[in-house]
Design a protein around this motif. Structure first.
Motif, mmCIF file in Angstrom:
data_model
loop_
_atom_site.group_PDB
_atom_site.id
_atom_site.type_symbol
_atom_site.label_atom_id
_atom_site.label_comp_id
_atom_site.label_asym_id
_atom_site.label_seq_id
_atom_site.Cartn_x
_atom_site.Cartn_y
_atom_site.Cartn_z
ATOM 1 N N LYS A 290 13.170 15.555 -2.970
ATOM 2 C CA LYS A 290 14.107 14.844 -2.100
ATOM 3 C C LYS A 290 15.563 14.992 -2.539
ATOM 4 C CE LYS A 290 11.989 11.984 1.012
ATOM 5 N NZ LYS A 290 12.417 11.064 2.061
ATOM 6 N N GLY A 291 15.784 15.707 -3.621
ATOM 7 C CA GLY A 291 17.161 15.909 -4.075
ATOM 8 C C GLY A 291 17.737 14.765 -4.894
ATOM 9 N N TYR A 292 16.853 13.881 -5.390
ATOM 10 C CA TYR A 292 17.341 12.809 -6.269
ATOM 11 C C TYR A 292 17.402 13.268 -7.717
ATOM 12 C CZ TYR A 292 16.463 9.548 -2.382
ATOM 13 O OH TYR A 292 16.478 8.908 -1.187
ATOM 14 N N LEU A 293 16.723 14.374 -7.997
ATOM 15 C CA LEU A 293 16.764 14.948 -9.337
ATOM 16 C C LEU A 293 17.117 16.420 -9.189
ATOM 17 C CD1 LEU A 293 13.544 13.463 -11.035
ATOM 18 C CD2 LEU A 293 15.893 13.158 -11.859
ATOM 19 N N GLY A 294 17.610 17.001 -10.272
ATOM 20 C CA GLY A 294 17.940 18.420 -10.241
ATOM 21 C C GLY A 294 19.443 18.628 -10.243
ATOM 22 N N ARG A 295 19.859 19.701 -9.579
ATOM 23 C CA ARG A 295 21.284 20.045 -9.586
ATOM 24 C C ARG A 295 21.994 19.448 -8.380
ATOM 25 N NH1 ARG A 295 21.782 22.842 -13.712
ATOM 26 N NH2 ARG A 295 24.026 23.019 -13.467
ATOM 27 N N GLY A 296 23.215 18.977 -8.589
ATOM 28 C CA GLY A 296 24.031 18.469 -7.490
ATOM 29 C C GLY A 296 23.339 17.345 -6.732
ATOM 30 N N ILE A 297 22.991 16.295 -7.436
ATOM 31 C CA ILE A 297 22.180 15.226 -6.849
ATOM 32 C C ILE A 297 22.897 14.554 -5.675
ATOM 33 C CG2 ILE A 297 21.174 12.937 -7.317
ATOM 34 C CD1 ILE A 297 20.514 14.065 -10.138
ATOM 35 N N LEU A 298 22.218 14.504 -4.542
ATOM 36 C CA LEU A 298 22.749 13.923 -3.303
ATOM 37 C C LEU A 298 24.140 14.464 -2.970
ATOM 38 C CD1 LEU A 298 21.516 10.223 -3.669
ATOM 39 C CD2 LEU A 298 20.551 12.032 -2.240
ATOM 40 N N GLY A 299 24.268 15.762 -3.188
ATOM 41 C CA GLY A 299 25.512 16.413 -2.816
ATOM 42 C C GLY A 299 26.643 16.250 -3.813
ATOM 43 N N SER B 118 1.201 8.985 -12.473
ATOM 44 C CA SER B 118 2.068 8.388 -11.449
ATOM 45 C C SER B 118 3.518 8.784 -11.665
ATOM 46 C CB SER B 118 1.990 6.866 -11.498
ATOM 47 O OG SER B 118 0.742 6.426 -11.116
ATOM 48 N N VAL B 119 3.946 8.760 -12.922
ATOM 49 C CA VAL B 119 5.335 9.128 -13.212
ATOM 50 C C VAL B 119 5.563 10.601 -12.860
ATOM 51 C CG1 VAL B 119 7.113 9.271 -15.002
ATOM 52 C CG2 VAL B 119 5.507 7.354 -15.007
ATOM 53 N N ARG B 120 4.578 11.429 -13.199
ATOM 54 C CA ARG B 120 4.678 12.861 -12.835
ATOM 55 C C ARG B 120 4.903 13.028 -11.332
ATOM 56 N NH1 ARG B 120 6.095 16.552 -15.304
ATOM 57 N NH2 ARG B 120 7.494 16.640 -13.567
ATOM 58 N N LYS B 121 4.085 12.298 -10.565
ATOM 59 C CA LYS B 121 4.162 12.408 -9.113
ATOM 60 C C LYS B 121 5.531 11.928 -8.616
ATOM 61 C CE LYS B 121 1.697 10.586 -5.115
ATOM 62 N NZ LYS B 121 0.599 9.720 -4.693
ATOM 63 N N PRO C 82 0.832 -1.215 0.000
ATOM 64 C CA PRO C 82 0.000 0.000 0.000
ATOM 65 C C PRO C 82 0.865 1.263 0.000
ATOM 66 C CG PRO C 82 -0.707 -1.535 1.728
ATOM 67 C CD PRO C 82 0.580 -2.070 1.186
ATOM 68 N N GLY C 83 0.525 2.203 -0.854
ATOM 69 C CA GLY C 83 1.236 3.477 -0.895
ATOM 70 C C GLY C 83 2.591 3.430 -1.573
ATOM 71 N N ILE C 84 2.886 2.361 -2.292
ATOM 72 C CA ILE C 84 4.210 2.201 -2.895
ATOM 73 C C ILE C 84 4.508 3.313 -3.907
ATOM 74 C CG2 ILE C 84 3.465 0.623 -4.750
ATOM 75 C CD1 ILE C 84 6.756 0.363 -2.749
ATOM 76 N N GLU C 85 3.458 4.004 -4.361
ATOM 77 C CA GLU C 85 3.698 5.100 -5.304
ATOM 78 C C GLU C 85 4.303 6.322 -4.601
ATOM 79 O OE1 GLU C 85 0.855 3.628 -4.622
ATOM 80 O OE2 GLU C 85 -0.566 5.121 -3.918
ATOM 81 N N ASN C 86 4.319 6.288 -3.254
ATOM 82 C CA ASN C 86 4.942 7.394 -2.519
ATOM 83 C C ASN C 86 6.409 7.110 -2.244
ATOM 84 O OD1 ASN C 86 2.740 9.214 -2.206
ATOM 85 N ND2 ASN C 86 1.835 7.685 -0.832
ATOM 86 N N ILE C 87 7.188 8.148 -2.307
ATOM 87 C CA ILE C 87 8.639 7.986 -2.208
ATOM 88 C C ILE C 87 9.044 7.394 -0.851
ATOM 89 C CG2 ILE C 87 9.168 10.329 -1.396
ATOM 90 C CD1 ILE C 87 11.496 10.194 -3.578
ATOM 91 N N ASP C 88 8.357 7.765 0.222
ATOM 92 C CA ASP C 88 8.741 7.250 1.536
ATOM 93 C C ASP C 88 8.568 5.736 1.602
ATOM 94 O OD1 ASP C 88 8.994 9.901 2.031
ATOM 95 O OD2 ASP C 88 7.075 10.076 3.109
ATOM 96 N N VAL C 89 7.454 5.277 1.066
ATOM 97 C CA VAL C 89 7.200 3.839 1.099
ATOM 98 C C VAL C 89 8.216 3.110 0.208
ATOM 99 C CG1 VAL C 89 5.469 2.043 0.700
ATOM 100 C CG2 VAL C 89 4.758 4.294 1.526
ATOM 101 N N TRP C 90 8.477 3.691 -0.960
ATOM 102 C CA TRP C 90 9.467 3.085 -1.855
ATOM 103 C C TRP C 90 10.836 3.019 -1.159
ATOM 104 C CZ3 TRP C 90 10.390 -0.119 -5.528
ATOM 105 C CH2 TRP C 90 11.573 -0.065 -6.278
ATOM 106 N N GLN D 227 8.280 14.161 -6.606
ATOM 107 C CA GLN D 227 8.771 13.765 -5.277
ATOM 108 C C GLN D 227 10.286 13.584 -5.287
ATOM 109 O OE1 GLN D 227 6.552 10.220 -4.299
ATOM 110 N NE2 GLN D 227 4.862 11.377 -3.387
ATOM 111 N N ALA D 228 10.817 13.041 -6.378
ATOM 112 C CA ALA D 228 12.263 12.823 -6.451
ATOM 113 C C ALA D 228 13.012 14.162 -6.473
ATOM 114 C CB ALA D 228 12.613 11.987 -7.676
ATOM 115 N N TYR D 229 12.423 15.163 -7.152
ATOM 116 C CA TYR D 229 13.033 16.502 -7.117
ATOM 117 C C TYR D 229 13.062 17.029 -5.689
ATOM 118 C CZ TYR D 229 13.705 17.814 -12.041
ATOM 119 O OH TYR D 229 14.172 17.916 -13.318
#
Ligand code: FMN
Ligand code: SF4
Ligand code: FES
Lengths: 207, 443
Positions: free
Chosen positions: B144-153, B133-136, B14-22, B140-142
């Motif tokens: 959390k810093g998984y996408l965008g500039r300087g990913i995960l530092g 779903s992909v949009r969401k 349940p809720g696997i589409e959310n980043i926290d659950v994933w 969410q990944a943006y």
């Protein structure tokens, strides 16, 4: 190639829909397009998104004005825009009914009863495939595999999917649609445009 | 070998589409691990895993990945082929709808490995819910810093991921046609190697481009998290890992089943609850483009690239369609031909004309006007298309028809002689009572 008399995509049946008197995108639509253009290295790549916006802005189908506006906004020849738009089956060039039923009759669905569903719908609506009811409520089409085959027969109505449809329960689909205020084509286009935009308000850029 | 859930393991959480659950299921750990490695070491893991493209052709993924990385100039682009249009295939839809983070994570890993900072998920226009779903997941990944500039530092790693929606065209699943469509053109293919450049050298916007299927990218997080050797411990000698098989048609429990490659074909049928409505007549194991297997040839075939090929068919995209004895193969082939005639992009003559002729001839046969010479004429048209068309859609249109005739020739002859279905009046698909002029403009 700005041939005003070109009628190849003029709707056959009639009235130019209301919403765009001067044939221009709304400021909101322009802001959306501006945001989307930033996703690509050039403006031309925003062609499909721009056509989706146009399909929504012009009431669910691409009028001559819609094509001209996309051409103007992207700085491309009108003939090119028309050439691209006509390649894809989901862009409309004629008004569709308020509810556009697209029944999959492809391999799996065809083998589990899709044709029975189509014939029942034709009977109930009094129209053939490809036609629209005289009150403009329903258009009935046949489509290729919607890749939801495990739920065959599948009917797509814009952003709504109906699965496990049979000739015996298809009446429920019509009942549900009659209660819905959604206008299939523009609301599908609107959903698609929203999907293209990252969350948050589109950032309007001044050119 | 049997059902083995890897990509679909968390489908029903349940809720696997959310980043926290994933994340609580180990999500984004593969990415974090990848970022501690050299780019080329990530590709080495892919090489050890021996994962092959799941879009149909089965090309080793790592070869494409390293082909892009070797270019040090110019921008690179990453594309996910989410155009899934092959009749009978619906795995990418489920992977996007339920497990979009798995895909997004896989694409970020690929972007890192290939030194790419821009990517697109090309999704067929009909897939509104999966695309949402992909949009969401991307949003969410943006956040959390998984996408965008300087990913995960990592200062040296930026990656922007966009969605591009198609607008109704099967041909746009063909990789070069997809690129045309992405660049704002008609969805027609581009010149291919050796006449043109490989996408990894000059793909979209003439830049090095990596294009993989949804399922292919979705394997990457698992391979990185657990190691390539672990992945390669599953499957057969040349077909490693798992594959999602979309089972539909006359079976009790249609749906997506993930199996270890090499699982017997008949076991897949059992997984889906077996045939309903009569005895098994035939199976198309890999999507509409692959040759049909009559029941007697299904036994002994395993679901891997080599075994399917040896049996005269293909694993393809894993669209596994089951037909019972009520199925009229001639009408089924007519519908198949109709699909390809409708979806041919019109660029080259053998396919544009040939697919229409195949449909016309088959339509004539099931309208009761077939002529004895029609079977050979059909085979002749198949030969004229196969190997002579500009892109593989033409070949894919010829193969099923040729296999249909080869395996069920007597049904074609019956139709031509008796002008009715050998199955009887309740055959499926039903005898067309009218040609639909709206679907195919025959000019
Ligand atoms: C007519 C045609 C349609 C195709 N449709 C798809 C598709 O819907 N999805 C897909 O991933 N690959 C499709 N392919 C295969 C792609 O061209 C390409 O091989 C694939 O995206 C590569 O990814 P992979 O190596 O991960 O399999 C199609 C090919 C052809 C010839
Ligand atoms: S084979 Fe030719 S006509 Fe057919 S889809 Fe490919 S390029 Fe287009
Ligand atoms: S055959 Fe109807 S959804 Fe695939």
């Amino acid at each position: 190639m700005d041939n005003e008399n070109s009628n190849s995509i003029t709707p056959e049946t009639g009235e130019r829909t209301s919403c765009k008197s001067e044939g221009r995108f709304s400021p909101n639509a322009i802001a959306e397009l501006d945001e989307i253009i930033t996703h690509y290295p050039n403006k031309k790549a925003a062609m499909l998104p721009a056509l989706w916006i146009a399909q929504r802005e012009y009431g669910g189908y691409l009028t001559r004005e819609a094509i001209r506006e996309v051409a103007r906004l992207l700085g491309r020849p009108k003939a090119e825009v028309e050439g691209v738009a006509t390649f894809y089956s989901m862009y409309n060039f004629k008004p569709k009914g308020k509810h556009h039923l697209e029944v999959c009759t492809c391999l799996t669905c065809g083998c589990v009863g899709a044709y029975g569903v189509v014939h029942k719908l034709e009977e109930m609506l009094g129209i053939h495939l490809g036609e629209t009811t005289s009150d403009g409520e329903f258009t009935l089409s046949e489509v290729e595999c919607l890749d939801w085959c495990e739920a065959g027969t599948v009917i797509q109505v814009g952003n709504k999917y109906f699965g496990h449809v049979t000739k015996d329960n298809v009446e429920m689909v019509l009942e549900q649609l009659r209660e819905s205020d959604d206008h299939t084509s523009p609301s599908l286009a609107d959903d698609i445009v929203k999907i293209l935009l990252p969350k948050g308000e589109p950032k309007s850029k001044v050119e | 070998m049997a059902e083995l859930k890897l990509l679909l393991k968390y489908r029903d959480v349940p809720g696997i589409e959310n980043i926290d659950v994933w994340e609580s299921c180990g999500g984004y750990e593969g990415l974090k691990k990848a970022l501690t490695m050299e780019r080329s070491a990530v590709i080495d893991e892919m090489k050890i895993s021996a994962v092959r493209g799941r879009g149909g052709a089965g090309f080793p993924a790592w070869i494409k990945w390293s082909g892009v990385l070797k270019h040090t100039d110019a921008p690179h682009y990453l594309i996910c082929n989410g155009d899934e249009g092959e009749p009978g295939t619906f795995k990418d839809r489920e992977l996007m709808l339920k497990l979009a983070h798995q895909l997004v994570e896989g694409m970020i890993i690929a972007a890192y490995a290939t030194n790419t900072d821009k990517g697109y998920v090309y999704i067929r226009g009909e897939f509104v819910e999966p695309a949402k779903s992909v949009r969401k997941a991307i949003d969410q990944a943006y956040a959390k810093g998984y996408l965008g500039r300087g990913i995960l530092g990592r200062e040296d790693f930026n990656f922007d991921l966009y969605i591009h929606m198609g607008a109704g065209s099967y041909e746009c699943g063909e990789e070069t046609a997809l690129m045309s469509s992405l660049m704002g053109e008609r969805g027609q293919p581009r010149l291919k190697f050796p006449h043109g450049a490989l996408p990894v050298d000059a793909g979209v916007w003439d830049s090095p481009t990596l294009i993989n299927n949804v399922e292919t990218y979705s394997c990457a997080p698992h391979i990185l998290r657990n190691g390539g050797a672990w992945y390669a411990s599953m499957g057969t000698e040349r077909s490693k890992g798992t594959k999602i098989i979309s089972v539909s048609g006359h079976v009790k429990k249609p749906g997506n089943y993930e199996i270890e490659l090499g699982t017997p074909l008949m076991e897949v049928l059992d997984l889906a609850g077996g045939v309903i409505g009569g005895k098994l007549k035939a199976i198309i194991p890999g999507g509409s483009s692959v040759p049909i297997l009559p029941a007697e040839k299904c036994v002994g075939v395993n679901m891997d690239y080599e075994s399917c090929q040896a049996a005269g068919t293909m694993l393809g995209s894993g669209g596994f369609m089951v037909f019972n004895e009520k199925t009229d193969i001639v009408i089924l082939m007519r519908r198949t031909a109709e699909f390809y005639a409708h979806e041919s992009c019109g660029k080259c003559t053998p396919c544009r004309e040939g697919t229409r002729w195949m449909f016309k001839i088959l339509d004539r046969i099931v309208s009761g006007s077939g002529q004895p010479s029609d079977i050979d004429l059909l085979l002749n048209v198949c030969d004229q298309i196969d190997g002579r068309s500009y892109c593989p859609l033409g070949d894919a249109a010829a193969w099923p028809i040729r296999a249909g005739i080869k395996n069920f020739r007597e049904e074609f002859e019956y139709w031509i002689t008796h002008k009715k279905s050998p199955i009887g009046g309740d055959c499926v698909p039903p005898v067309p009572y009218r040609i639909n002029p709206a679907l195919i403009p025959l000019s």
